[in-house]
Write a protein that holds these residues in place. Structure first.
Motif, PDB file in Angstrom:
ATOM      1  N   MET A   1       0.775  -1.088  -0.076  1.00 39.63           N
ATOM      2  CA  MET A   1       0.123  -0.099  -0.100  1.00 39.63           C
ATOM      3  C   MET A   1       0.927   1.482   0.078  1.00 39.63           C
ATOM      4  SD  MET A   1      -3.029   1.202   2.904  1.00 39.63           S
ATOM      5  CE  MET A   1      -4.093  -0.028   2.510  1.00 39.63           C
ATOM      6  N   SER A   2       0.319   2.361  -0.881  1.00 34.80           N
ATOM      7  CA  SER A   2       1.177   3.509  -0.502  1.00 34.80           C
ATOM      8  C   SER A   2       1.283   4.198   0.787  1.00 34.80           C
ATOM      9  CB  SER A   2       0.546   4.581  -1.523  1.00 34.80           C
ATOM     10  OG  SER A   2       0.120   4.209  -2.790  1.00 34.80           O
ATOM     11  N   ILE A  15     -11.273   9.617   3.737  1.00 34.84           N
ATOM     12  CA  ILE A  15     -11.288   8.275   3.250  1.00 34.84           C
ATOM     13  C   ILE A  15     -11.773   7.435   4.747  1.00 34.84           C
ATOM     14  CG2 ILE A  15      -9.913   6.230   2.489  1.00 34.84           C
ATOM     15  CD1 ILE A  15      -8.084   8.359   1.244  1.00 34.84           C
ATOM     16  N   ASP A  16     -11.175   7.502   5.719  1.00 33.56           N
ATOM     17  CA  ASP A  16     -11.897   6.595   6.686  1.00 33.56           C
ATOM     18  C   ASP A  16     -13.417   7.013   6.946  1.00 33.56           C
ATOM     19  OD1 ASP A  16      -9.613   5.409   7.549  1.00 33.56           O
ATOM     20  OD2 ASP A  16      -8.814   6.551   8.880  1.00 33.56           O
ATOM     21  N   HIS A  43      -3.839   6.457  -5.697  1.00 35.82           N
ATOM     22  CA  HIS A  43      -3.305   5.273  -5.520  1.00 35.82           C
ATOM     23  C   HIS A  43      -3.620   4.750  -4.021  1.00 35.82           C
ATOM     24  CE1 HIS A  43      -0.686   1.902  -6.394  1.00 35.82           C
ATOM     25  NE2 HIS A  43       0.243   2.233  -5.397  1.00 35.82           N
ATOM     26  N   PHE A  44      -3.583   5.527  -2.828  1.00 36.81           N
ATOM     27  CA  PHE A  44      -3.604   5.172  -1.615  1.00 36.81           C
ATOM     28  C   PHE A  44      -4.962   5.102  -1.458  1.00 36.81           C
ATOM     29  CE2 PHE A  44      -5.179   6.405   2.738  1.00 36.81           C
ATOM     30  CZ  PHE A  44      -4.205   5.670   3.415  1.00 36.81           C
ATOM     31  N   PHE A  45      -6.102   5.631  -2.222  1.00 38.24           N
ATOM     32  CA  PHE A  45      -7.464   5.634  -2.140  1.00 38.24           C
ATOM     33  C   PHE A  45      -7.818   4.251  -2.512  1.00 38.24           C
ATOM     34  CE2 PHE A  45     -11.690   5.732  -3.964  1.00 38.24           C
ATOM     35  CZ  PHE A  45     -12.508   6.317  -2.779  1.00 38.24           C
ATOM     36  N   ARG A  46      -7.243   3.629  -3.705  1.00 38.34           N
ATOM     37  CA  ARG A  46      -7.636   2.474  -4.163  1.00 38.34           C
ATOM     38  C   ARG A  46      -7.177   1.322  -3.704  1.00 38.34           C
ATOM     39  NH1 ARG A  46      -9.591   2.246  -9.607  1.00 38.34           N
ATOM     40  NH2 ARG A  46      -9.272   4.067 -10.871  1.00 38.34           N
ATOM     41  N   ALA A 117     -15.933   4.992  -8.144  1.00 33.56           N
ATOM     42  CA  ALA A 117     -15.475   4.179  -7.062  1.00 33.56           C
ATOM     43  C   ALA A 117     -15.801   4.681  -5.682  1.00 33.56           C
ATOM     44  CB  ALA A 117     -13.645   4.223  -7.101  1.00 33.56           C
ATOM     45  N   VAL A 118     -15.819   6.038  -5.593  1.00 29.69           N
ATOM     46  CA  VAL A 118     -16.525   6.738  -4.199  1.00 29.69           C
ATOM     47  C   VAL A 118     -17.945   6.366  -4.294  1.00 29.69           C
ATOM     48  CG1 VAL A 118     -17.140   8.889  -3.240  1.00 29.69           C
ATOM     49  CG2 VAL A 118     -14.926   8.777  -4.496  1.00 29.69           C
ATOM     50  N   VAL A 119     -18.873   6.348  -5.254  1.00 30.94           N
ATOM     51  CA  VAL A 119     -20.220   5.848  -5.017  1.00 30.94           C
ATOM     52  C   VAL A 119     -20.255   4.420  -4.670  1.00 30.94           C
ATOM     53  CG1 VAL A 119     -22.121   5.831  -6.214  1.00 30.94           C
ATOM     54  CG2 VAL A 119     -20.794   7.891  -6.671  1.00 30.94           C
TER      55      VAL A 119
END
Length: 492
Positions: A1-2, A15-16, A43-46, A117-119
Motif C-alpha cells: 500500500m502507498s 477516506i476513513d 493510489h492510496f485510495f484504491r 469508486a467513491v459511489v
C-alpha cells in the motif's frame, strides 16, 4: 500500500469516514476534488478501499454462510458456493468466503473512474434497515431493480440511480422508482447527485409538483402534507407546479439555481426557504426544525429582513462543519475556507458551526441577518480585508488579530465563469487568494443576535462569514481566542 505519509491526515480522515459510512455530502465533495489529478491520493485510495472491501465482504459473506449452517441448510450453502453439490468441509467454506471477497474487491477496482469508486464504496459500506426490521446494505439493494423503498424514523438509505448518479433517502420516507429517469417521493427527504450527463432530465415527483434535474445536486422535502420543498446545492433544476392560486392552464415552470430554495403547494404558491441545516444529516433539514433541536447545535436558525418576492436564496447551517476546504457560500461552488498558511486555521474555529451565506448580498446596504443561537456561544464574523469594518461590527465585536483565508477558485455564476485562472488548492495555505479578519463576541444567553450589512464598496470583496462555538464557562475570549495566545500562532 502507498505510504500514509503521501496523504495528509485530513485526507486520511475523509477516506476513513467514507469507509465507515459517516462521511457527509460535503466530505464526498472534498474527496472527489482531492482525487482529481492527484496520483498519490488516487493510489492510496484504491489500495485502502480494496483492503477494506476484502475485509468487509468476507465478514458479511461469513454471516450469510453461518446463517445457513445454523439452520442446518448445507444444501443451500452448496448451491451458493460450490458446483455439483459436493460436501462442504470447513476449508472449502473458508476458500469460498475468500473468493467472494476477491470477486467484490475486483468489481470495485473495475468500477470505472474514481468518482464511480467513491459511489461504490458508499454503496458497500452504508448499512440500513428494511421495513421488516432486518439489516441490509445498499449494495444488497442494488442487486435487483427497486420499485419502492420505505424506511422509518432515523433511517437512511443510499440508492444508486442506474449509472448516472445516486440519491440519499432519509426517513421516515416512501419513495417509488417508477423508471430509470423518474422517481416519486411520496414522503420524506432525499438528496440527489447526478454524476453523468445522461442523467440530466431525471425527474422527482412530489405530492405538490415535479422537479427536473438539469445537471446538479439538489434536495427534495416531501415531509409535510401541505407543501413540498426544493433546494439546489449545485447547478440548476426546473420546478413544475400548477398555475398560481389554482388557476387553470398548463403547469408553469420555475427555474432554480445553486443556492436557491422554495416551498410549493398544489395551488402553485411559492415561499422562500430561509435556511437549511446540513452536515450531520444525510439530506437536509429546514432551520429551526425540532429534529435539529435534539442534536443541540450552536447555530439553530438564520434569517434576514429581505422581503423581495424574487429572492430565493437560502442560508446553509453546517453544525460542526468548519474545516479546511469547506465551501464558504451557497452560491459559489469554488470558494472555500482555508487557513492562511500551512499551519491551518486558528484552533478555536476548527469544528465550529458555520453558515454559508450568499455572496451576492455583499453590497446590499440595508441588510440585517438574524442568527438564532441555541446555547451560550462565541459568535465569529469573518470579514474580507477589502471591506472597512462597519459600525455595528466595531461596536459589538472584537477583532481577534487572527486571519482566515479564502480560496476563490473558478466557478459558475448565472451561467458565467467567475474567478477564471484561479486554481483550486487542497489543504491549508494552498491557493489562498484573499484574507479575512476574525471578529468575535461572547453571547452568554441563547437567543437571537442581529448582524448588519457587509458594507462592501466593491464587487470584488466577499460577503462576511458567520461561525459559532459553544461557550466553555471556564474560558473567556480574552484568554482563549486571539493571536496573542492561540497555539497556532504563538512563538512564531
Amino acid at each position: 500500500m502507498s505510504s500514509r505519509r503521501d496523504v495528509s491526515p485530513e485526507m486520511q480522515a475523509l477516506i476513513d469516514a467514507m469507509l465507515n459510512g459517516t462521511i457527509s455530502a460535503e466530505g464526498v465533495r472534498q474527496l472527489e476534488l482531492a482525487l482529481d489529478g492527484n496520483f498519490a491520493v488516487q493510489h492510496f485510495f484504491r489500495e485502502y478501499c480494496q483492503l477494506h472491501i476484502n475485509l468487509d465482504a468476507e465478514t458479511r459473506a461469513q454471516r450469510v454462510i453461518d446463517g445457513f449452517i445454523d439452520r442446518g441448510d448445507r444444501s443451500a450453502v452448496a448451491m451458493l458456493l460450490t458446483a455439483g453439490g459436493a460436501s462442504l468441509a470447513e476449508d472449502q467454506l473458508q476458500a469460498a468466503r475468500s473468493a467472494i471477497g476477491r470477486r467484490r474487491a475486483n468489481w470495485l477496482v473495475a468500477a470505472g473512474g474514481l468518482v464511480a469508486a467513491v459511489v461504490a464504496i458508499v454503496a458497500l459500506v452504508t448499512p440500513s434497515t428494511s421495513p421488516d426490521g432486518s439489516t441490509v446494505t445498499s449494495a444488497d439493494l442494488s442487486l435487483e431493480p427497486l420499485a419502492r423503498v420505505q424506511i422509518g424514523v432515523g433511517e437512511t438509505r443510499y440508492i444508486p440511480l442506474s449509472d448516472f448518479g445516486y440519491a440519499m433517502l432519509e426517513g421516515p420516507a416512501d419513495l417509488e422508482l417508477l423508471a430509470p429517469m423518474r422517481a416519486r417521493l411520496r414522503n420524506g427527504r432525499m438528496k440527489v447527485r447526478i454524476t453523468a450527463e445522461k442523467g440530466h432530465g431525471f425527474v422527482v415527483e412530489t405530492p405538490h409538483g415535479e422537479v427536473t434535474d438539469l445537471g446538479t445536486e439538489f434536495g427534495v422535502d416531501a415531509s409535510s402534507r401541505s407543501h413540498s420543498g426544493i433546494v439546489v446545492f449545485e447547478g440548476a433544476v426546473d420546478l413544475s407546479i400548477p398555475q398560481a392560486n389554482g388557476a387553470r392552464g398548463a403547469a408553469r415552470i420555475e427555474r432554480l439555481v445553486q443556492g436557491e430554495g422554495l416551498t410549493f403547494n398544489r395551488r402553485g404558491r411559492l415561499s422562500r426557504i430561509m435556511s437549511i441545516v446540513t452536515g450531520g444529516v444525510a439530506t437536509f433539514e429546514q432551520g429551526g426544525d425540532m429534529r435539529v433541536q435534539r442534536i443541540s447545535p450552536v447555530i439553530v436558525d438564520v434569517a434576514d429582513n429581505i422581503a423581495e418576492p424574487s429572492l430565493r436564496m437560502f442560508y446553509e447551517i453546517v453544525p460542526g462543519g468548519l474545516n479546511e476546504d469547506v465551501l464558504a457560500y451557497v452560491d459559489r461552488s469554488g470558494h472555500e475556507w482555508n487557513g492562511v498558511d500551512e499551519r491551518g486555521m486558528p484552533s478555536y474555529l476548527r469544528g465550529a458551526d458555520y453558515v454559508k451565506p450568499f455572496n451576492g448580498d455583499k453590497m446590499r446596504p440595508d441588510m440585517e441577518i438574524s442568527v438564532t443561537l441555541g446555547r451560550p456561544a462565541y459568535l465569529f464574523i469573518l470579514l474580507d480585508h477589502r471591506v472597512s469594518p462597519p459600525d455595528w461590527l466595531r461596536k459589538e465585536f472584537r477583532d481577534t488579530g487572527d486571519e482566515f483565508g479564502l480560496d476563490t477558485a473558478e466557478c459558475l455564476i448565472g451561467g458565467k465563469l467567475c474567478c477564471t485562472g484561479h486554481p483550486r488548492g487542497v489543504g491549508p495555505g494552498q491557493s489562498v487568494e484573499e484574507r479575512f479578519s476574525i471578529w468575535t463576541r461572547e453571547v452568554r444567553m441563547p437567543g437571537v443576535v442581529k448582524l448588519g450589512p457587509n458594507s462592501a464598496a466593491t464587487y470584488d470583496a466577499g460577503m462576511y462569514g458567520i461561525a459559532a462555538t459553544a461557550m466553555d464557562a471556564s474560558l473567556s475570549t480574552s484568554t482563549s481566542i486571539g493571536a496573542a495566545s492561540d497555539p497556532l500562532t504563538e512563538g512564531d
